[in-house]
Motif scaffolding. Structure first.
Motif, PDB file in Angstrom:
ATOM      1  N   VAL A  66       0.788  -1.198   0.036  1.00 12.36           N
ATOM      2  CA  VAL A  66       0.273   0.008   0.109  1.00 12.36           C
ATOM      3  C   VAL A  66       0.851   1.445  -0.155  1.00 12.36           C
ATOM      4  CG1 VAL A  66      -1.663   1.155   1.322  1.00 12.36           C
ATOM      5  CG2 VAL A  66      -1.839  -1.217   1.126  1.00 12.36           C
ATOM      6  N   ALA A  67       1.871   1.209   0.576  1.00  8.93           N
ATOM      7  CA  ALA A  67       2.891   2.538   0.930  1.00  8.93           C
ATOM      8  C   ALA A  67       3.500   2.587  -0.296  1.00  8.93           C
ATOM      9  CB  ALA A  67       3.889   2.304   1.955  1.00  8.93           C
ATOM     10  N   GLU A  68       3.571   1.789  -1.131  1.00 10.67           N
ATOM     11  CA  GLU A  68       4.354   1.801  -2.642  1.00 10.67           C
ATOM     12  C   GLU A  68       3.389   2.714  -3.636  1.00 10.67           C
ATOM     13  OE1 GLU A  68       6.482  -0.784  -6.154  1.00 10.67           O
ATOM     14  OE2 GLU A  68       5.963  -1.418  -4.166  1.00 10.67           O
ATOM     15  N   MET A  70      -0.062   3.925  -2.731  1.00  6.66           N
ATOM     16  CA  MET A  70      -1.082   4.855  -2.115  1.00  6.66           C
ATOM     17  C   MET A  70      -0.348   5.163  -0.612  1.00  6.66           C
ATOM     18  SD  MET A  70      -3.727   5.124  -4.091  1.00  6.66           S
ATOM     19  CE  MET A  70      -5.174   5.751  -3.210  1.00  6.66           C
ATOM     20  N   PRO A  71       0.955   5.943  -0.698  1.00  2.00           N
ATOM     21  CA  PRO A  71       1.300   6.238   0.859  1.00  2.00           C
ATOM     22  C   PRO A  71       0.443   7.070   1.507  1.00  2.00           C
ATOM     23  CG  PRO A  71       2.311   7.304  -1.169  1.00  2.00           C
ATOM     24  CD  PRO A  71       1.523   6.419  -1.616  1.00  2.00           C
ATOM     25  N   GLU A  72      -0.176   7.798   1.024  1.00  2.00           N
ATOM     26  CA  GLU A  72      -1.310   8.548   2.215  1.00  2.00           C
ATOM     27  C   GLU A  72      -2.345   7.759   2.756  1.00  2.00           C
ATOM     28  OE1 GLU A  72      -3.330   8.479  -2.035  1.00  2.00           O
ATOM     29  OE2 GLU A  72      -1.417   8.787  -1.058  1.00  2.00           O
ATOM     30  N   CYS A  73      -2.435   6.482   2.279  1.00  2.00           N
ATOM     31  CA  CYS A  73      -3.190   5.533   3.245  1.00  2.00           C
ATOM     32  C   CYS A  73      -2.469   4.776   3.989  1.00  2.00           C
ATOM     33  CB  CYS A  73      -3.951   4.849   2.055  1.00  2.00           C
ATOM     34  SG  CYS A  73      -4.991   5.705   0.948  1.00  2.00           S
ATOM     35  N   THR A  74      -1.312   4.621   3.947  1.00  2.99           N
ATOM     36  CA  THR A  74      -0.369   3.687   4.883  1.00  2.99           C
ATOM     37  C   THR A  74      -0.898   3.482   6.257  1.00  2.99           C
ATOM     38  OG1 THR A  74       1.464   4.036   3.291  1.00  2.99           O
ATOM     39  CG2 THR A  74       1.880   2.913   5.694  1.00  2.99           C
ATOM     40  N   ARG A  75      -0.968   4.840   6.713  1.00  2.00           N
ATOM     41  CA  ARG A  75      -1.093   4.817   8.385  1.00  2.00           C
ATOM     42  C   ARG A  75      -2.564   4.153   8.641  1.00  2.00           C
ATOM     43  NH1 ARG A  75      -3.945   7.793  12.205  1.00  2.00           N
ATOM     44  NH2 ARG A  75      -2.695   8.048  14.232  1.00  2.00           N
ATOM     45  N   GLY A  76      -3.599   4.333   7.761  1.00  2.00           N
ATOM     46  CA  GLY A  76      -5.041   3.906   8.040  1.00  2.00           C
ATOM     47  C   GLY A  76      -4.862   2.270   7.862  1.00  2.00           C
ATOM     48  N   VAL A  77      -4.183   1.806   6.808  1.00  4.32           N
ATOM     49  CA  VAL A  77      -4.331   0.433   6.445  1.00  4.32           C
ATOM     50  C   VAL A  77      -3.451  -0.298   7.731  1.00  4.32           C
ATOM     51  CG1 VAL A  77      -3.429  -1.253   4.848  1.00  4.32           C
ATOM     52  CG2 VAL A  77      -4.488   0.711   4.288  1.00  4.32           C
ATOM     53  N   ALA A  78      -2.237   0.228   8.079  1.00  4.87           N
ATOM     54  CA  ALA A  78      -1.496  -0.402   9.061  1.00  4.87           C
ATOM     55  C   ALA A  78      -2.506  -0.632  10.235  1.00  4.87           C
ATOM     56  CB  ALA A  78      -0.152   0.476   9.203  1.00  4.87           C
ATOM     57  N   THR A  79      -3.013   0.399  10.449  1.00  5.11           N
ATOM     58  CA  THR A  79      -3.680   0.533  11.884  1.00  5.11           C
ATOM     59  C   THR A  79      -4.793  -0.385  11.735  1.00  5.11           C
ATOM     60  OG1 THR A  79      -3.364   2.695  12.486  1.00  5.11           O
ATOM     61  CG2 THR A  79      -5.275   1.904  13.566  1.00  5.11           C
ATOM     62  N   GLU A  80      -5.822  -0.587  10.846  1.00  2.44           N
ATOM     63  CA  GLU A  80      -6.712  -1.404  10.685  1.00  2.44           C
ATOM     64  C   GLU A  80      -6.096  -3.084  10.551  1.00  2.44           C
ATOM     65  OE1 GLU A  80      -9.397  -0.817   7.426  1.00  2.44           O
ATOM     66  OE2 GLU A  80      -9.715   1.566   7.826  1.00  2.44           O
ATOM     67  N   ILE A 103      -6.549 -18.567   6.246  1.00  6.19           N
ATOM     68  CA  ILE A 103      -6.499 -17.119   6.445  1.00  6.19           C
ATOM     69  C   ILE A 103      -5.265 -16.726   6.171  1.00  6.19           C
ATOM     70  CG2 ILE A 103      -6.998 -15.404   8.181  1.00  6.19           C
ATOM     71  CD1 ILE A 103      -9.237 -17.198   9.436  1.00  6.19           C
ATOM     72  N   ALA A 104      -4.352 -17.504   6.684  1.00  4.79           N
ATOM     73  CA  ALA A 104      -2.774 -16.896   6.618  1.00  4.79           C
ATOM     74  C   ALA A 104      -2.331 -16.925   5.053  1.00  4.79           C
ATOM     75  CB  ALA A 104      -1.886 -17.897   7.321  1.00  4.79           C
ATOM     76  N   ARG A 105      -2.918 -17.749   4.328  1.00  2.38           N
ATOM     77  CA  ARG A 105      -2.658 -17.863   3.034  1.00  2.38           C
ATOM     78  C   ARG A 105      -3.491 -16.745   2.310  1.00  2.38           C
ATOM     79  NH1 ARG A 105      -4.220 -23.058  -1.209  1.00  2.38           N
ATOM     80  NH2 ARG A 105      -3.335 -21.980  -3.070  1.00  2.38           N
ATOM     81  N   VAL A 106      -4.364 -16.073   2.648  1.00  2.00           N
ATOM     82  CA  VAL A 106      -5.080 -15.085   2.223  1.00  2.00           C
ATOM     83  C   VAL A 106      -4.249 -13.969   2.449  1.00  2.00           C
ATOM     84  CG1 VAL A 106      -6.898 -13.308   2.402  1.00  2.00           C
ATOM     85  CG2 VAL A 106      -7.514 -15.735   2.311  1.00  2.00           C
ATOM     86  N   TRP A 107      -3.666 -13.807   3.601  1.00  2.00           N
ATOM     87  CA  TRP A 107      -2.883 -12.443   3.789  1.00  2.00           C
ATOM     88  C   TRP A 107      -1.675 -12.569   3.505  1.00  2.00           C
ATOM     89  CZ3 TRP A 107      -3.631  -9.084   8.681  1.00  2.00           C
ATOM     90  CH2 TRP A 107      -4.919  -8.855   8.913  1.00  2.00           C
ATOM     91  N   SER A 108      -1.161 -13.695   2.946  1.00  2.00           N
ATOM     92  CA  SER A 108       0.290 -13.730   2.378  1.00  2.00           C
ATOM     93  C   SER A 108       0.181 -13.688   0.820  1.00  2.00           C
ATOM     94  CB  SER A 108       0.960 -15.059   2.855  1.00  2.00           C
ATOM     95  OG  SER A 108       0.265 -16.249   2.539  1.00  2.00           O
ATOM     96  N   ASN A 109      -0.853 -14.351   0.392  1.00  2.00           N
ATOM     97  CA  ASN A 109      -0.810 -14.388  -1.071  1.00  2.00           C
ATOM     98  C   ASN A 109      -1.956 -13.685  -1.999  1.00  2.00           C
ATOM     99  OD1 ASN A 109       0.905 -16.401  -0.761  1.00  2.00           O
ATOM    100  ND2 ASN A 109      -0.287 -18.024  -1.133  1.00  2.00           N
ATOM    101  N   LEU A 110      -2.899 -13.322  -1.287  1.00  2.00           N
ATOM    102  CA  LEU A 110      -3.978 -12.207  -2.046  1.00  2.00           C
ATOM    103  C   LEU A 110      -3.823 -10.876  -1.601  1.00  2.00           C
ATOM    104  CD1 LEU A 110      -7.558 -14.322  -1.995  1.00  2.00           C
ATOM    105  CD2 LEU A 110      -6.016 -13.605  -4.002  1.00  2.00           C
ATOM    106  N   LEU A 111      -3.917 -10.596  -0.454  1.00  2.00           N
ATOM    107  CA  LEU A 111      -3.973  -9.339   0.062  1.00  2.00           C
ATOM    108  C   LEU A 111      -2.705  -8.462  -0.354  1.00  2.00           C
ATOM    109  CD1 LEU A 111      -5.352  -9.681   3.542  1.00  2.00           C
ATOM    110  CD2 LEU A 111      -6.647  -9.749   1.497  1.00  2.00           C
ATOM    111  N   LEU A 117      -7.019  -1.828  -3.624  1.00  2.00           N
ATOM    112  CA  LEU A 117      -8.420  -2.109  -2.802  1.00  2.00           C
ATOM    113  C   LEU A 117      -8.222  -2.243  -1.368  1.00  2.00           C
ATOM    114  CD1 LEU A 117      -9.584  -4.784  -5.010  1.00  2.00           C
ATOM    115  CD2 LEU A 117     -10.369  -2.536  -5.034  1.00  2.00           C
ATOM    116  N   MET A 118      -7.188  -2.541  -0.932  1.00  2.00           N
ATOM    117  CA  MET A 118      -6.833  -2.593   0.523  1.00  2.00           C
ATOM    118  C   MET A 118      -6.768  -1.011   1.012  1.00  2.00           C
ATOM    119  SD  MET A 118      -6.629  -5.530   1.731  1.00  2.00           S
ATOM    120  CE  MET A 118      -5.674  -5.367   3.321  1.00  2.00           C
ATOM    121  N   SER A 119      -6.286  -0.256   0.391  1.00  2.00           N
ATOM    122  CA  SER A 119      -6.224   1.112   0.847  1.00  2.00           C
ATOM    123  C   SER A 119      -7.834   1.841   0.899  1.00  2.00           C
ATOM    124  CB  SER A 119      -5.608   2.029  -0.131  1.00  2.00           C
ATOM    125  OG  SER A 119      -6.222   2.338  -1.396  1.00  2.00           O
TER     126      SER A 119
END
Length: 349
Positions: A66-68, A70-80, A103-111, A117-119
């Protein structure tokens, strides 16, 4: 109590997290530590080392992606994601205590592949996809790979969170989650035609035929859009159920009954509604055997085979065991026998 902030609490060098995520952790150290301590107290104790590893291995790559873009959204995404991952670790769904890797696979491979979209809504996207993957892996473990393969193809085509969630519902349905059938068909009707075709697994150039395909799906649960349907024949589509001692739901050979739109099963102690279509089946428990007796009084009259076991149903002929008991709705014929804990499903396909 172990803490998870930066400095002494979270060694950013040891865990090799990105500068973007480390900056957020430093900035919100006190609040994030407070959340960890509260969750640890509520759950009876969490491993700080385990949670730090989750942050480094699963959360950080998403935040960095996300930081790469949409850097302006980094803080919100990280917090959530910090808050959501803490909930999942506390529930035993992520980290060393997790007994399911979906669930770990979703976080490591999809998100990490969908930073835009995450932002927009990191918690909803991560939570919804995690929930879908978890339930599919538990209810339809042999179809879990299909869901991930389908989602990898779809995420790149989604330019908004609602479209992504609609695609996830369709992929879940195609992966055997028959309870999502109506929601998935409604979702396909809302999507752009090309994306809907991709989600349904049919050629993109079939978009002009999509309205007819959706109509067929709505009217016939056994219509598979991926299969070319020749003149229909009555087929044994599935054999379901088993003795509870072998992992099935039934203590005794089941009884069956049906109305125009519903199918019911009972083993004399409990009652289930049986949901079935071309992608999957589900026994949805309703309660005790009294519910079945109530449904029997309202059920449609089932066809009966002749003394040779021959039966005509919806214009098709089939030979069944003479001792079989039958039930049907408008689309599916159930066949149960007194010496088996399994039920045969017939349909015109």
């Amino acid at each position: 109590m172990a803490k998870v902030g930066t400095n002494q609490q979270l060694d950013v060098m040891t865990y090799k997290i990105s500068d973007a995520f480390a900056a957020v952790l430093r900035e919100q150290r006190e609040e994030l530590n407070r959340q960890f301590v509260a969750k640890s107290h509520f759950t009876g104790g969490l491993s700080g080392a385990d949670f730090r590893q989750v942050l480094a291995d699963l959360v950080d790559p998403i935040v960095a992606s996300v930081a790469e873009v949409m850097p302006e959204c980094t803080r919100g995404v990280a917090t959530e994601l910090f808050e959501l991952s803490l909930e999942l670790v506390g529930a035993g769904a992520l980290g060393q205590g997790a007994t399911n890797s979906a669930i770990a696979r979703v976080w490591s491979n999809l998100l990490p592949t969908i930073p835009r979209l995450m932002s927009r809504d990191a918690r909803v996207v991560a939570g919804s996809l995690s929930n879908a993957a978890f339930h599919i892996s538990r209810c339809q473990p042999d179809r879990s790979e299909l869901w991930f393969t389908t989602m990898h193809r779809l995420v790149e085509q989604c330019d908004g969170v609602p479209k992504l969630l609609d695609c996830a519902a369709i992929a879940a349905w195609r992966s055997g989650m028959v309870q999502y059938r109506n929601a998935a068909i409604a979702a396909a009707a809302k999507l752009p035609a090309t994306l809907a075709c991709l989600a349904l697994g049919i050629p993109a150039d079939a978009d002009q035929d999509l309205p007819a395909t959706l109509t067929h799906l709505q009217t016939s649960p056994w219509h598979n859009p991926q299969i070319k349907h020749d003149p229909p024949t009555l087929q044994l589509t599935r054999r379901v159920g088993d003795f509870r001692g072998f992992g099935g739901p039934f203590l005794r050979p089941p009884l069956v009954c049906g109305t125009a739109s519903r199918l019911f099963v009972s083993d004399g102690t409990a009652t289930w509604e049986l949901l079935a279509d071309c992608f999957g089946t589900l026994f949805h428990r309703l309660g005790d055997a009294n519910i079945f007796r109530t449904q029997q009084k309202q059920s449609t009259r089932a066809p009966r085979p002749n003394r040779h076991g021959k039966l005509t149903w919806q214009g098709f002929c089939v030979t069944l065991p003479v001792q079989a008991t039958l039930a049907c709705n408008d689309h599916t014929l159930l066949v149960a026998t007194p010496d088996s804990h399994r039920i045969d499903l017939y349909a015109a396909i």
